[in-house]
Write a protein that holds these residues in place. Structure first.
Motif, mmCIF file in Angstrom:
data_model
loop_
_atom_site.group_PDB
_atom_site.id
_atom_site.type_symbol
_atom_site.label_atom_id
_atom_site.label_comp_id
_atom_site.label_asym_id
_atom_site.label_seq_id
_atom_site.Cartn_x
_atom_site.Cartn_y
_atom_site.Cartn_z
ATOM 1 N N VAL A 1 -80.176 -58.140 36.023
ATOM 2 C CA VAL A 1 -79.243 -59.030 36.691
ATOM 3 C C VAL A 1 -80.098 -60.133 37.308
ATOM 4 O O VAL A 1 -81.095 -59.859 37.974
ATOM 5 N N GLY A 2 -79.753 -61.373 37.016
ATOM 6 C CA GLY A 2 -80.536 -62.499 37.506
ATOM 7 C C GLY A 2 -79.891 -63.130 38.721
ATOM 8 O O GLY A 2 -78.673 -63.366 38.745
ATOM 9 N N VAL A 3 -80.683 -63.388 39.735
ATOM 10 C CA VAL A 3 -80.216 -64.098 40.927
ATOM 11 C C VAL A 3 -80.889 -65.476 40.907
ATOM 12 O O VAL A 3 -82.097 -65.593 41.118
ATOM 13 N N ASP A 4 -80.094 -66.480 40.611
ATOM 14 C CA ASP A 4 -80.569 -67.866 40.458
ATOM 15 C C ASP A 4 -80.412 -68.572 41.794
ATOM 16 O O ASP A 4 -79.293 -68.778 42.266
ATOM 17 N N LEU A 5 -81.533 -68.932 42.406
ATOM 18 C CA LEU A 5 -81.528 -69.546 43.734
ATOM 19 C C LEU A 5 -81.807 -71.043 43.591
ATOM 20 O O LEU A 5 -82.923 -71.455 43.298
ATOM 21 N N ASP A 6 -80.774 -71.850 43.780
ATOM 22 C CA ASP A 6 -80.887 -73.300 43.609
ATOM 23 C C ASP A 6 -81.318 -73.983 44.899
ATOM 24 O O ASP A 6 -81.029 -73.499 46.009
ATOM 25 N N VAL A 7 -81.969 -75.121 44.742
ATOM 26 C CA VAL A 7 -82.315 -75.944 45.913
ATOM 27 C C VAL A 7 -81.894 -77.395 45.661
ATOM 28 O O VAL A 7 -82.430 -78.310 46.254
ATOM 29 N N LYS A 8 -80.908 -77.585 44.798
ATOM 30 C CA LYS A 8 -80.422 -78.925 44.479
ATOM 31 C C LYS A 8 -79.167 -79.247 45.279
ATOM 32 O O LYS A 8 -78.462 -78.355 45.755
ATOM 33 N N HIS A 9 -78.911 -80.566 45.415
ATOM 34 C CA HIS A 9 -77.673 -81.047 46.041
ATOM 35 C C HIS A 9 -77.474 -80.481 47.452
ATOM 36 O O HIS A 9 -76.361 -80.106 47.848
ATOM 37 N N GLY A 10 -78.555 -80.407 48.197
ATOM 38 C CA GLY A 10 -78.464 -79.941 49.577
ATOM 39 C C GLY A 10 -78.353 -78.441 49.735
ATOM 40 O O GLY A 10 -78.195 -77.947 50.861
ATOM 41 N N GLN A 11 -78.428 -77.690 48.643
ATOM 42 C CA GLN A 11 -78.330 -76.238 48.725
ATOM 43 C C GLN A 11 -79.710 -75.624 48.940
ATOM 44 O O GLN A 11 -80.724 -76.212 48.586
ATOM 45 N N ASP A 12 -79.723 -74.441 49.531
ATOM 46 C CA ASP A 12 -80.973 -73.715 49.747
ATOM 47 C C ASP A 12 -80.729 -72.256 49.407
ATOM 48 O O ASP A 12 -80.422 -71.432 50.283
ATOM 49 N N GLY A 13 -80.826 -71.946 48.106
ATOM 50 C CA GLY A 13 -80.556 -70.593 47.645
ATOM 51 C C GLY A 13 -81.427 -69.532 48.285
ATOM 52 O O GLY A 13 -80.919 -68.483 48.701
ATOM 53 N N PRO A 14 -82.757 -69.739 48.369
ATOM 54 C CA PRO A 14 -83.590 -68.712 49.005
ATOM 55 C C PRO A 14 -83.161 -68.420 50.439
ATOM 56 O O PRO A 14 -83.132 -67.255 50.858
ATOM 57 N N ALA A 15 -82.825 -69.465 51.206
ATOM 58 C CA ALA A 15 -82.380 -69.254 52.587
ATOM 59 C C ALA A 15 -81.036 -68.530 52.614
ATOM 60 O O ALA A 15 -80.794 -67.674 53.475
ATOM 61 N N ALA A 16 -80.160 -68.862 51.651
ATOM 62 C CA ALA A 16 -78.861 -68.197 51.592
ATOM 63 C C ALA A 16 -79.021 -66.709 51.289
ATOM 64 O O ALA A 16 -78.332 -65.863 51.876
ATOM 65 N N LEU A 17 -79.947 -66.366 50.374
ATOM 66 C CA LEU A 17 -80.183 -64.960 50.067
ATOM 67 C C LEU A 17 -80.752 -64.235 51.282
ATOM 68 O O LEU A 17 -80.343 -63.103 51.592
ATOM 69 N N ALA A 18 -81.663 -64.879 51.987
ATOM 70 C CA ALA A 18 -82.213 -64.271 53.205
ATOM 71 C C ALA A 18 -81.111 -64.055 54.238
ATOM 72 O O ALA A 18 -81.088 -63.033 54.941
ATOM 73 N N GLY A 19 -80.172 -65.007 54.315
ATOM 74 C CA GLY A 19 -79.056 -64.862 55.246
ATOM 75 C C GLY A 19 -78.158 -63.696 54.879
ATOM 76 O O GLY A 19 -77.703 -62.943 55.758
ATOM 77 N N LEU A 20 -77.894 -63.524 53.600
ATOM 78 C CA LEU A 20 -77.086 -62.382 53.161
ATOM 79 C C LEU A 20 -77.788 -61.064 53.477
ATOM 80 O O LEU A 20 -77.149 -60.088 53.881
ATOM 81 N N ALA A 21 -79.109 -61.045 53.294
ATOM 82 C CA ALA A 21 -79.866 -59.828 53.581
ATOM 83 C C ALA A 21 -79.759 -59.454 55.058
ATOM 84 O O ALA A 21 -79.576 -58.280 55.405
ATOM 85 N N ARG A 22 -79.858 -60.461 55.923
ATOM 86 C CA ARG A 22 -79.720 -60.187 57.365
ATOM 87 C C ARG A 22 -78.309 -59.720 57.699
ATOM 88 O O ARG A 22 -78.113 -58.763 58.467
ATOM 89 N N LEU A 23 -77.315 -60.401 57.118
ATOM 90 C CA LEU A 23 -75.920 -60.106 57.438
ATOM 91 C C LEU A 23 -75.514 -58.715 56.978
ATOM 92 O O LEU A 23 -74.785 -58.001 57.684
ATOM 93 N N HIS A 24 -75.993 -58.307 55.801
ATOM 94 C CA HIS A 24 -75.553 -57.041 55.220
ATOM 95 C C HIS A 24 -76.591 -55.922 55.348
ATOM 96 O O HIS A 24 -76.377 -54.816 54.854
ATOM 97 N N GLY A 25 -77.712 -56.226 55.976
ATOM 98 C CA GLY A 25 -78.679 -55.191 56.305
ATOM 99 C C GLY A 25 -79.451 -54.629 55.140
ATOM 100 O O GLY A 25 -79.597 -53.405 55.012
ATOM 101 N N PHE A 26 -79.974 -55.496 54.250
ATOM 102 C CA PHE A 26 -80.817 -54.990 53.176
ATOM 103 C C PHE A 26 -82.103 -55.808 53.086
ATOM 104 O O PHE A 26 -82.172 -56.949 53.544
ATOM 105 N N GLU A 27 -83.128 -55.191 52.535
ATOM 106 C CA GLU A 27 -84.398 -55.851 52.311
ATOM 107 C C GLU A 27 -84.393 -56.491 50.921
ATOM 108 O O GLU A 27 -83.820 -55.947 49.973
ATOM 109 N N ILE A 28 -85.017 -57.645 50.806
ATOM 110 C CA ILE A 28 -85.157 -58.291 49.491
ATOM 111 C C ILE A 28 -86.459 -57.788 48.887
ATOM 112 O O ILE A 28 -87.548 -58.126 49.354
#
Length: 304
Positions: A100-127
């Motif tokens: 399963v691929g997790v594609d983290l974009d940084v185009k058009h004002g998006q920050d995929g890596p930061a969003a994934l880190a935010g989900l990890a904090r919110l849902h309590g899992f380690e990346i």
């Protein structure tokens, strides 16, 4: 006489083929890609007036990710059929890795890596540390392994802005591929295969939504329940238009028409679940709602 200029296109094609063949030695099924990241082998159905969905049953090459293979000879045949290919795609969901691929974009004002880190904090899992491919735009592809029976739909920005998911029926651009944006490369500190298992909480986020309960109290899960399950699965199996001949919006419209034709008192509940499914595979909610409303109007006109 001037020396002949090097053929950069031919060189990129040869490098892509070498990289694709290397990937097959690790059990990864591949297809050639053009510089636009689309499957390079042209569809054998492209000149048909009304192409029907085909996943290779016709026996010809040109069915996108359905052509993906680990057979070196078959890979060479695919690249020979598309000498303009400068990259390769890796099919997700295939054994033995079930990627399963997790594609983290940084185009058009998006920050995929930061969003994934935010989900990890919110849902309590380690990346976990896993295979990481760097994209030309500065983004990342994180590879994870999933359970063999997981039906993970492809989606765009569904779980968070800047995060796209590639599951069965999708593919990842392989490292070493050259596209119009530049070259994809394995991160210097990336571990090798096997990919890390997808965290349980993240898996829960990317799995299909649970169908909403049907509206009629006390009704058994008979015909209406089977209808709902089948229609929702049909929408969840959709890919963007052009990939398999049937786009997400087309599938949603067809499914919504069937829901209103056969769902009876449960039609609105089924339609709401279809909207959830369409949004899960990347269709904007406003567009999904408009499509379902259009299907409802059409069905009501036809029944008068």
């Amino acid at each position: 006489m001037h020396p002949t200029a090097p053929d950069h296109s031919s060189s990129a094609h040869a490098q892509a083929l070498r990289s694709a063949l290397t990937a097959t030695t690790h059990g990864l099924a591949v297809i050639p890609l053009s510089r636009t990241k689309l499957p390079a082998v042209r569809s054998p159905h492209r000149d048909e007036p009304k192409p029907q969905p085909c996943r290779g049953e016709c026996g010809h090459l040109g069915h996108g990710v359905h052509d993906a293979t680990t057979d070196p000879d078959a890979v060479r045949a695919l690249f020979e059929a598309a000498p303009w290919a400068t990259g390769y795609g890796i099919a997700c969901g295939r054994p033995p890795h079930h990627l399963v691929g997790v594609d983290l974009d940084v185009k058009h004002g998006q920050d995929g890596p930061a969003a994934l880190a935010g989900l990890a904090r919110l849902h309590g899992f380690e990346i976990p540390d896993t295979v990481t491919v760097l994209t030309p735009s500065g983004g990342q592809h994180r590879w994870f392994s999933s359970p063999a029976d997981a039906r993970i739909p492809n989606s765009v920005g569904r779980i968070a802005p800047g995060i796209d998911i590639r599951g069965p029926g999708g593919y990842l651009v392989g490292p070493g591929s050259l596209t119009t944006a530049g070259r994809y490369a394995l991160a210097a500190d990336s571990p090798g295969l096997p990919a890390a298992p997808v965290p349980e909480q993240l898996l829960h986020l990317v799995l299909p939504p649970t169908p909403r309960p049907l509206s009629r109290p006390g009704r058994t899960a008979g015909t209406s329940g089977r209808t709902a399950t089948g229609l929702i699965r049909f929408v969840l199996d959709a890919t963007p238009a052009g990939k398999d001949g049937t786009g997400r919006n087309d599938r949603l419209y067809w499914a919504a028409c069937r829901a209103y034709e056969t769902g009876g008192p449960d039609a609105d509940g089924i339609a709401a679940a279809l909207v959830d499914a369409a949004v899960h595979v990347g269709l904007p909610e406003r567009e999904a709602l408009a499509t379902v409303a259009s299907a409802a109007r059409r069905t009501r006109r036809s029944s008068r």
